[in-house]
Write an enzyme that holds these catalytic residues in place. Sequence first.
Site, PDB file in Angstrom:
ATOM      1  N   ASP B 359       0.868  -1.158   0.000  1.00 21.09           N
ATOM      2  CA  ASP B 359       0.000   0.000   0.000  1.00 21.09           C
ATOM      3  C   ASP B 359       0.910   1.215   0.000  1.00 21.09           C
ATOM      4  O   ASP B 359       2.091   1.111   0.328  1.00 21.09           O
ATOM      5  CB  ASP B 359      -0.843  -0.080   1.286  1.00 21.09           C
ATOM      6  CG  ASP B 359      -1.689   1.138   1.460  1.00 21.09           C
ATOM      7  OD1 ASP B 359      -2.244   1.593   0.456  1.00 21.09           O
ATOM      8  OD2 ASP B 359      -1.792   1.620   2.597  1.00 21.09           O
ATOM      9  N   LYS B 503     -13.602  21.296  -1.730  1.00 22.66           N
ATOM     10  CA  LYS B 503     -12.213  20.935  -2.027  1.00 22.66           C
ATOM     11  C   LYS B 503     -12.196  19.468  -2.461  1.00 22.66           C
ATOM     12  O   LYS B 503     -13.025  18.664  -2.036  1.00 22.66           O
ATOM     13  CB  LYS B 503     -11.327  21.156  -0.814  1.00 22.66           C
ATOM     14  CG  LYS B 503     -11.503  20.191   0.336  1.00 22.66           C
ATOM     15  CD  LYS B 503     -10.376  20.407   1.335  1.00 22.66           C
ATOM     16  CE  LYS B 503     -10.250  19.249   2.313  1.00 22.66           C
ATOM     17  NZ  LYS B 503     -11.213  19.250   3.382  1.00 22.66           N
ATOM     18  N   ASP B 752      -1.493  -0.981   5.936  1.00 21.86           N
ATOM     19  CA  ASP B 752      -1.747  -0.559   7.313  1.00 21.86           C
ATOM     20  C   ASP B 752      -3.203  -0.225   7.567  1.00 21.86           C
ATOM     21  O   ASP B 752      -3.617  -0.069   8.701  1.00 21.86           O
ATOM     22  CB  ASP B 752      -0.886   0.655   7.648  1.00 21.86           C
ATOM     23  CG  ASP B 752      -1.372   1.889   6.928  1.00 21.86           C
ATOM     24  OD1 ASP B 752      -1.782   1.748   5.755  1.00 21.86           O
ATOM     25  OD2 ASP B 752      -1.364   2.970   7.518  1.00 21.86           O
TER      26      ASP B 752
END
Lengths: 340, 1066
Positions: B359, B503, B752
């Site tokens: 990852d 955003k 993780d």
Amino acid sequence: MVKQESESANRPDNTAFTQQRLPAWQPILSAGIVIPGFVLIGLAFIGIGVALFVTSRSIQVLELDYTGDSNGSPCSSCSQSVVTNCKCSLNFTLTTLFQGPVFFYYGLSNYFQNYRRYGASKDDNQLYGDLSYFTSPSSSCSPYDYDSSKKPIVPCGSIANSMFNDTFTLTWTVNGTTNNVPLDGKGIAWWTDYNIKYRNPSVTPLKNAFNGTVKPINWAKPAYELDASDPSNNGFVNQDFLVWMRRAALPNFRKLYRRIDASGDYQKGLPAGNYTIDIAYNYPVRAFNGAKKIVFSNVSWMGGRNEFLGIAYLVIGSLCVVMSIVMLIVYAKFKFPDEE
Amino acid sequence: LSSSIENHRTLGSRTIYVGHRPCPANEVFIPPKFCDNRIVSSKYTVWNFLPKNLFEQFRRIANFYFLIIFLVQVIVDTPTSPVTSGLPLFFVITVTAIKQGYEDWLRHKADNEVNKYRVTVLEDGRRIQKESEKIKVGDVLEVEEDETFPCDLILLQSSRDDGTCFVTTASLDGESNHKTHYTVPDTERDVESLNATIECEQPQPDLYKSLGPENLLLKGATLKNTQSICGKSIIAFFTGTILKMGKTILSKALVCTTLKYVWQSKPGQDEPWYNEKTLKEKETNLYLNMFTDFLSFMVLFNFIIPVSMYVTVEMQKFLGSFFISWDKDFFDSEIEEGALVNTSDLNEELGQVEYVFTDKTGTLTQNNMEFIECCIDGHQYKYRDASSEVDGFCVTDGPMNTVQQKAGREREELFLRALCLCHTVQVKEGFIASSPDEIALVQGAMRYGFTFLGLESKTMKILNRTNDVEMYELLHVLNFDPVRRRMSVIVRSISGETLLFCKGADSSIFPRVKQEEVEKIRMHVERNATDGYRTLCVAYKHLTAEEYDQVDSGLREARLALQDREEKLMAVYNQVETGMNLIGATAVEDRLQEEAAETMEALQGAGIKVWVLTGDKMETAKSTCYACRLFKRNTELLELTVRTLESPGKRREDRLHDLLLEYHKKTVQDAPPAKTRVASQDYGFIVDGATLSMVLNSSSENNLHDYKDLFLQICQNCTSVLCCRMAPLQKAQIVKMVKNSKGSPITLSIGDGANDVSMILEAHVGIGIKGKEGRQAVRNSDYAIPKLKHLKKLLLGHGHLYYVRIAHLVQYFFYKNLCFILPQFLYQFFCGCSQQPLYDAAYLTMYNICFTSMPILAYSLFEQHISIEMLLENATLYRQIGKNAMLRWGPFLYWTLLGVFHGLVFFFGVWFLFSNPALQDNGQAFGNWSYGTIVFTILVFTVTLKLALDTRHWTWINHFVIWGSLAFYVFFSFFWGGVIWPFLRQQRLYFVFANMLSSVSAWLVIIVLILLSLLPEILYVVLRKPRGPYARQKLVQSSAGGIQSPRSSARPLLMRTFSDESNTVS
């Protein structure tokens, strides 16, 4: 990123063991060790080999087959018939002294004492003198546990039943006189077998312990009458019986019969002369293509004659030396790469 | 609750009566049936433990096999007593049962902890303490701060004035942010007398739609770990070996049975007079006899597959895994934790990894965001020390700006207000937010003078540059989701203006703003992305009163919808977030993990292919790859993304086809043969989620297999592969595809976060990083480490050693049992094939349990044929054990030949000796048990010394067990032969050993045969020397220069990502 020195409970122990950092010896078989080592081992082995070989060669062995399967042989008549108490005799001549102590073996061929069923066919508790097993022998003795009238057989089982029952007497003829060579039957079985593993029941007379039992089918005499001359050599601690009960490893084997009693004329062994062995031929071997023989042999520190050991030591010793030479050449060629 | 999900599949909504108050009288009351709140993760109860556990255990083929052998021994008259195989089997079964029982007891305890957890229930106006398992649907609960929810709840009342509560779902989805939940509007203040019903949806398995209890997922995670996952390569070899051994047994038994009957057919041999058969034996059918004989031989030779092999392998794996959790190099002082081993079955797989899937966020990078710069109206702003300019807001020129410029002050402040308002950050002893990016942005705004003070009863307060507090009413939050990839807030200022701030990712913002504004910003965004920063674009929009009313009602309606709520909300969001004005963009740095680049480089040096699977955008991910040295300067990048697929005048499918063919030609067909790989070109491959799904789901007419194969081949020929914009399931898909490809390589996934769980579960070896994104990955992993850098030692150090150790263990076991049973087999030719055991039953039983098991166990735990430091320094050493190198045909043949050679030497050496069995100097003869004991003594010494020759790392433990085992053998033999054992039917070995030692010939033959057996081995060790480990190390060290040089040349790039100065000085 402040490193705290405080011992956290989770921190693994910093020991050599947990960190796989135990001090370790890392042996390196370098040429400097291996080549001299091989030379030394090789020389030592050659030395032992020579000693073994010489010793083995010095051991005298006299083998006499008395199966009697060929017509000319002395015992052929006995082997053909089913006559009981057949007697035959073998003659042989010694031109020189047969160095003592001389051991008298009998040998059997193609005889499988190492059959599994055969080997299991005995009752160690009975042979240990436990009277309760006299009346009810172990089932492993079957079919030699009870006789046809359902009486227990003691000692039970195939091994005891098939006990070797040829007997021999040795005579020495010198200057026309015939002397009986004294044979010693003591100490031919293992000490521990005689004293501990096999025991007679503590009943006197021994005969009473065998009340209600029958002798093995093939036996001529019951166990308590095996040796009429020596009362302590009867029952389960009869030396011949013990020798027989220790099963041979291979189908061709020899077992110790007697030692030549080193006394009188025979102190140094069997002197030169003509000998006669009188055989009570009882043991049938022709049915299974077996053979019987008598072996006279003296022994050394290494036991009986056996050339294999000496040769093995010589071969492997010289192999080591040759290998060290090869290695020397190899390393010389590569200029001892690890000696720098 | 999972159980309720299973039980209530009826469609439609269901009614719950709050507080169990009866419903209004005019409705028909049907007592609803709901399951209780108990959680059961345990497998057994006290009552069913024994039968269930035994059943489970005997379902294992090995145990079943041993059970059968045991039964054969009981039923048939066999050479060895049932005890010889019954005892070890009993031992194994008992130990396993105790272990599983203990594990289940722990599970019971954990269940009880949850089920007996005291909760406060409001019943008839009183507070009652209840156990969690007794909660019924409809109960009203009181939950205090920091408690976990015992079940699914609806928030009726909160102690906070604004009727909100903050919930963290870290244990559910790994998100450690605090989510705000609101009370059900319009509930009476007095909950005690509340009379209400709730209409709700049927339970759904989707986690994100309903909030389950913490234990729901925990349970799943625990269950995953109790499954027996076994190392692939070892198990394959293991089963292979056992099958081979099994075939050996079968063939040997067949040969012996045939021989026996052939031999018996000769007259006089079947039943010599001295060995008559019993009546029963005579009566049994010939074929039945044959079958019994066959079974007996099986039993005799079955010792070649010892039960103890399983025990030893399991022990090695179990004990060996402690070295991982004990390793202090894996200890991270920040989180105060070391490595965690969830399964010990995969230790050796760590040495066989061919593909690493990693990852990006949180794994390669720290997930520790730092605001780097922003861009307002095309002007670049970089933060420098406050001393440089009074307002702490400095302007530097971007590469494209020739003149120093500043955007208008108004625009600046609008931008900063947008940063301050458009987020879901909470103020609670610092900032708390769902994503670290948001915190970084708010902190960035703070540095420029705008401080977010917090949200109080729907009012956001901002401290502006002039230290005035500005108040904004928060009207709506349009939450972030991965599909839209943006979020918005609608606020009303004091002056009554209604504003929408939005955003999001550039790709999702640019199409929704005025195009003329885009060009100014795009360059900045792209440059930032190549520098490895995470970029976000900020836009705003004025809403008129009518527009707002429309939006407001639309949102409310969608939120209350029972069906298709998500879709309806999405539609409203998309409708609102259009026609916005772009103000600027931000760049946030996601720092690389410590030693991330070194670790990746080491992995590549070890011949492991590293694939980065990330949900991030391509540019960011690519820059991380560069920073991690996965892509190097000279790496030629092959892109297969939405961007490269867009080509005028062509369908995307066709373009995909062309590109795939082109890349395939480049990487596979034109690649030089593997041997001359020195000068071959490095390829990096980039693919994105959308294209990947096109490749994987391409319609069948486009010969689906071709695409997949082509794609896979390209990937496999590239040094690194980057997959960006991946959904969690796509990550797993990729892993699965590689896992099932030709040669089925060993794959490893490391991640993780909760989004990595699928790929962690899919790969052979799953590694979780104990990062910031919750414990989800850790729970589902096989191994968990605190940092990415630990992966290097885990694979190159521990993995390598474990593989070598266990490979040696398995082969040594095979070898030592081969030369154990071969003399036994040969003896059959000399005992009329009567199944006579050569060795005593005690030796047969103890050989694998006591005499030879400890040295190999110690070896397999402590051996370091190459020191760990050396392994870590020279990553290439890892390649030498790749592709199961130690368990292939060559080594297997070596061990087989060695075993056969030794077996022959043992048996025939002693056979020659026994041509004259008078081996003592008193003329007495040795019998069959002496024969067996001599062979056995040579055997025990030889196999132990053979291991001693193999041991290159002699710790005191090795010394202890090797010499100790031999001493124990001698001691045991004396002891066993020294006593008349009352429980034995036959005193076979009585004084056999002692008598053997009294014979010089026996000593001499033992010595010479041991030496003869070991001679080839010694020769091999000595002659192998020039190619031995030391020479190997030298070799590697000389080539290490070649590895190091590209690293030094890459220094500038590394410096750029690692040092702070280079980030502020442009």
